[in-house]
Scaffold this motif. Sequence first.
Motif, PDB file in Angstrom:
ATOM      1  N   SER A  60       0.735  -1.135   0.032  1.00 42.80           N
ATOM      2  CA  SER A  60       0.010  -0.053   0.171  1.00 42.80           C
ATOM      3  C   SER A  60       0.709   1.245  -0.116  1.00 42.80           C
ATOM      4  CB  SER A  60      -0.949  -0.079   1.186  1.00 42.80           C
ATOM      5  OG  SER A  60      -1.833  -1.053   1.018  1.00 42.80           O
ATOM      6  N   LEU A  61       1.961   1.204   0.681  1.00 47.11           N
ATOM      7  CA  LEU A  61       2.920   2.232   0.527  1.00 47.11           C
ATOM      8  C   LEU A  61       3.469   2.861  -0.744  1.00 47.11           C
ATOM      9  CD1 LEU A  61       5.236   2.142   3.772  1.00 47.11           C
ATOM     10  CD2 LEU A  61       3.604   4.220   3.193  1.00 47.11           C
ATOM     11  N   ILE A  62       3.883   1.491  -1.443  1.00 44.91           N
ATOM     12  CA  ILE A  62       4.560   2.023  -2.769  1.00 44.91           C
ATOM     13  C   ILE A  62       3.842   1.408  -3.957  1.00 44.91           C
ATOM     14  CG2 ILE A  62       6.827   1.713  -1.575  1.00 44.91           C
ATOM     15  CD1 ILE A  62       7.186  -0.897  -2.670  1.00 44.91           C
ATOM     16  N   GLY A  63       2.956   0.609  -3.916  1.00 40.69           N
ATOM     17  CA  GLY A  63       2.271   0.096  -5.318  1.00 40.69           C
ATOM     18  C   GLY A  63       1.324   1.221  -5.973  1.00 40.69           C
ATOM     19  N   PRO A  64       0.329   1.786  -5.252  1.00 35.76           N
ATOM     20  CA  PRO A  64      -0.396   2.670  -5.726  1.00 35.76           C
ATOM     21  C   PRO A  64       0.378   4.244  -5.938  1.00 35.76           C
ATOM     22  CG  PRO A  64      -1.773   1.758  -4.140  1.00 35.76           C
ATOM     23  CD  PRO A  64      -0.221   1.192  -3.848  1.00 35.76           C
ATOM     24  N   ALA A  65       1.474   4.468  -5.300  1.00 37.04           N
ATOM     25  CA  ALA A  65       2.114   5.485  -5.594  1.00 37.04           C
ATOM     26  C   ALA A  65       3.120   5.197  -6.713  1.00 37.04           C
ATOM     27  CB  ALA A  65       3.159   5.689  -4.334  1.00 37.04           C
ATOM     28  N   CYS A  66       3.421   4.318  -7.188  1.00 33.82           N
ATOM     29  CA  CYS A  66       4.139   4.076  -8.350  1.00 33.82           C
ATOM     30  C   CYS A  66       3.394   4.149  -9.532  1.00 33.82           C
ATOM     31  CB  CYS A  66       4.845   2.640  -8.396  1.00 33.82           C
ATOM     32  SG  CYS A  66       5.775   2.087  -9.778  1.00 33.82           S
ATOM     33  N   VAL A  67       2.082   3.643  -9.364  1.00 37.78           N
ATOM     34  CA  VAL A  67       1.143   4.230 -10.530  1.00 37.78           C
ATOM     35  C   VAL A  67       0.892   5.571 -10.767  1.00 37.78           C
ATOM     36  CG1 VAL A  67      -1.182   3.723 -11.603  1.00 37.78           C
ATOM     37  CG2 VAL A  67       0.147   1.730 -10.274  1.00 37.78           C
ATOM     38  N   GLU A  68       0.760   6.136  -9.618  1.00 37.66           N
ATOM     39  CA  GLU A  68       0.604   7.740  -9.525  1.00 37.66           C
ATOM     40  C   GLU A  68       1.746   8.263 -10.282  1.00 37.66           C
ATOM     41  OE1 GLU A  68      -0.158  11.217  -6.610  1.00 37.66           O
ATOM     42  OE2 GLU A  68      -0.809   9.216  -5.882  1.00 37.66           O
ATOM     43  N   LEU A  69       2.884   8.084  -9.849  1.00 36.89           N
ATOM     44  CA  LEU A  69       4.059   8.604 -10.255  1.00 36.89           C
ATOM     45  C   LEU A  69       4.314   8.575 -11.778  1.00 36.89           C
ATOM     46  CD1 LEU A  69       6.744  10.349  -9.699  1.00 36.89           C
ATOM     47  CD2 LEU A  69       7.950   8.173  -9.182  1.00 36.89           C
ATOM     48  N   LEU A  70       3.838   7.459 -12.305  1.00 40.03           N
ATOM     49  CA  LEU A  70       4.304   7.104 -13.644  1.00 40.03           C
ATOM     50  C   LEU A  70       3.181   8.117 -14.455  1.00 40.03           C
ATOM     51  CD1 LEU A  70       5.329   5.244 -16.154  1.00 40.03           C
ATOM     52  CD2 LEU A  70       3.178   3.922 -15.728  1.00 40.03           C
ATOM     53  N   GLY A  71       2.168   8.572 -14.064  1.00 40.64           N
ATOM     54  CA  GLY A  71       1.280   9.506 -14.667  1.00 40.64           C
ATOM     55  C   GLY A  71       0.558   8.922 -15.971  1.00 40.64           C
ATOM     56  N   ASP A  72       0.448   7.884 -16.230  1.00 45.39           N
ATOM     57  CA  ASP A  72       0.138   7.297 -17.335  1.00 45.39           C
ATOM     58  C   ASP A  72      -0.346   5.896 -17.372  1.00 45.39           C
ATOM     59  OD1 ASP A  72      -0.235   7.149 -20.328  1.00 45.39           O
ATOM     60  OD2 ASP A  72       1.780   7.464 -20.824  1.00 45.39           O
ATOM     61  N   GLU A  73      -0.885   5.255 -18.395  1.00 46.78           N
ATOM     62  CA  GLU A  73      -1.631   3.836 -18.167  1.00 46.78           C
ATOM     63  C   GLU A  73      -0.351   2.999 -18.033  1.00 46.78           C
ATOM     64  OE1 GLU A  73      -4.074   0.628 -18.134  1.00 46.78           O
ATOM     65  OE2 GLU A  73      -4.632   2.799 -18.206  1.00 46.78           O
ATOM     66  N   VAL A  74      -0.310   2.190 -16.949  1.00 48.74           N
ATOM     67  CA  VAL A  74       0.681   1.263 -16.827  1.00 48.74           C
ATOM     68  C   VAL A  74       0.547   0.191 -17.790  1.00 48.74           C
ATOM     69  CG1 VAL A  74       1.695  -0.627 -15.368  1.00 48.74           C
ATOM     70  CG2 VAL A  74       0.891   1.538 -14.228  1.00 48.74           C
ATOM     71  N   GLU A  75       1.806  -0.338 -18.572  1.00 48.41           N
ATOM     72  CA  GLU A  75       1.630  -1.464 -19.480  1.00 48.41           C
ATOM     73  C   GLU A  75       2.385  -2.579 -19.057  1.00 48.41           C
ATOM     74  OE1 GLU A  75       2.018  -0.927 -23.532  1.00 48.41           O
ATOM     75  OE2 GLU A  75       0.725   0.784 -23.843  1.00 48.41           O
ATOM     76  N   ALA A  76       3.629  -2.187 -18.301  1.00 47.79           N
ATOM     77  CA  ALA A  76       4.499  -3.149 -17.791  1.00 47.79           C
ATOM     78  C   ALA A  76       4.938  -2.875 -16.233  1.00 47.79           C
ATOM     79  CB  ALA A  76       5.672  -3.159 -18.850  1.00 47.79           C
ATOM     80  N   PHE A  77       5.199  -4.039 -15.608  1.00 48.23           N
ATOM     81  CA  PHE A  77       5.358  -3.645 -13.975  1.00 48.23           C
ATOM     82  C   PHE A  77       6.312  -5.018 -13.618  1.00 48.23           C
ATOM     83  CE2 PHE A  77       1.148  -5.619 -12.794  1.00 48.23           C
ATOM     84  CZ  PHE A  77       1.279  -7.047 -13.271  1.00 48.23           C
ATOM     85  N   GLY A  78       6.976  -4.570 -12.431  1.00 48.86           N
ATOM     86  CA  GLY A  78       7.819  -5.711 -11.866  1.00 48.86           C
ATOM     87  C   GLY A  78       8.366  -5.018 -10.299  1.00 48.86           C
ATOM     88  N   LYS A  79       8.905  -5.790  -9.681  1.00 47.34           N
ATOM     89  CA  LYS A  79       9.131  -5.653  -8.140  1.00 47.34           C
ATOM     90  C   LYS A  79      10.721  -6.149  -7.911  1.00 47.34           C
ATOM     91  CE  LYS A  79       6.960 -10.026  -7.165  1.00 47.34           C
ATOM     92  NZ  LYS A  79       5.943 -10.554  -6.183  1.00 47.34           N
ATOM     93  N   ALA A  80      11.039  -5.435  -6.876  1.00 49.36           N
ATOM     94  CA  ALA A  80      12.448  -5.959  -6.394  1.00 49.36           C
ATOM     95  C   ALA A  80      12.620  -5.743  -4.817  1.00 49.36           C
ATOM     96  CB  ALA A  80      13.581  -5.471  -7.239  1.00 49.36           C
ATOM     97  N   ALA A  81      13.510  -6.452  -4.438  1.00 48.24           N
ATOM     98  CA  ALA A  81      13.987  -6.195  -2.966  1.00 48.24           C
ATOM     99  C   ALA A  81      15.489  -6.434  -2.983  1.00 48.24           C
ATOM    100  CB  ALA A  81      13.454  -7.445  -2.094  1.00 48.24           C
ATOM    101  N   LEU A  82      16.223  -5.432  -2.209  1.00 49.62           N
ATOM    102  CA  LEU A  82      17.595  -5.400  -2.068  1.00 49.62           C
ATOM    103  C   LEU A  82      17.949  -5.230  -0.816  1.00 49.62           C
ATOM    104  CD1 LEU A  82      20.487  -4.829  -3.497  1.00 49.62           C
ATOM    105  CD2 LEU A  82      20.143  -2.352  -3.390  1.00 49.62           C
ATOM    106  N   VAL A  83      18.358  -6.298  -0.077  1.00 52.91           N
ATOM    107  CA  VAL A  83      18.332  -6.583   1.287  1.00 52.91           C
ATOM    108  C   VAL A  83      20.059  -6.242   1.527  1.00 52.91           C
ATOM    109  CG1 VAL A  83      18.621  -8.363   3.120  1.00 52.91           C
ATOM    110  CG2 VAL A  83      16.902  -8.571   1.130  1.00 52.91           C
ATOM    111  N   GLY A  84      20.143  -5.491   2.609  1.00 53.41           N
ATOM    112  CA  GLY A  84      21.467  -5.334   3.336  1.00 53.41           C
ATOM    113  C   GLY A  84      22.326  -6.231   3.779  1.00 53.41           C
ATOM    114  N   ILE A  85      23.448  -6.069   4.045  1.00 53.97           N
ATOM    115  CA  ILE A  85      24.340  -7.462   4.387  1.00 53.97           C
ATOM    116  C   ILE A  85      24.209  -7.954   5.492  1.00 53.97           C
ATOM    117  CG2 ILE A  85      26.083  -6.466   2.738  1.00 53.97           C
ATOM    118  CD1 ILE A  85      27.645  -5.469   5.041  1.00 53.97           C
ATOM    119  N   ASP A  86      23.455  -7.521   6.454  1.00 55.51           N
ATOM    120  CA  ASP A  86      23.276  -8.127   7.815  1.00 55.51           C
ATOM    121  C   ASP A  86      21.959  -8.776   7.773  1.00 55.51           C
ATOM    122  OD1 ASP A  86      23.735  -9.143  10.334  1.00 55.51           O
ATOM    123  OD2 ASP A  86      22.962  -7.281  11.327  1.00 55.51           O
ATOM    124  N   GLY A  87      21.353  -9.415   6.351  1.00 53.29           N
ATOM    125  CA  GLY A  87      20.216  -9.893   6.263  1.00 53.29           C
ATOM    126  C   GLY A  87      20.352 -10.977   5.219  1.00 53.29           C
TER     127      GLY A  87
END
Length: 187
Positions: A60-87
């Motif tokens: 909820s924090l980042i999904g709708p905000a990403c669509v809003e930031l694009l400011g256009d119809e979404v055609e392609a999407f993806g996700k990622a996680a970058l974990v710090g070295i103590d994880g």
Amino acid sequence: MIRVRKIVRHLEETWLENGQDVQPRHRVAFVGVVIENPYPSAYVQDLVTLADELGEEIGSLIGPACVELLGDEVEAFGKAALVGIDGEVEHGSALIHNLRFGNVFRKAAGGTELLPAAEKVGLPGSPIDIPLKHKLDAKTRSHHQTVTLQVADVPRPREIFVICAAANAGRPLARLATFGAEVKAGS
């Protein structure tokens, strides 16, 4: 329940590719949240219970905000996680490979396909390559693309950077044949 250090918003717009005008302008939006790693440094067998508790909140924090930031119809999407070295990479995987996280972004984007994903452990400033695919048909070859995000101070050792990415089109100047055409032609 999550402890947020920062939200990252980044928008790229490509006007020219290999000297050719890009129409429509190719836009890629990234919205990510840098959170304190909710898992302990020591090995924990059950990662799913906590991921289930946090998935919708993170989405909820980042999904709708990403669509809003694009400011256009979404055609392609993806996700990622970058974990710090103590994880561990499995910490990031647990958070993003969770339908409670993904369904929020998928719904906001109007998608039906599973979100392609990338996850890794990295030092602050490590880049993360995020695969994108068409939101309604993952076999739409023109929309297979990889985009890169890099933030200088992310992730710190006890953090996870969770990212949603969306594009308004397939690759700039995409011109490959449709999926499977090479097999049909050689039959």
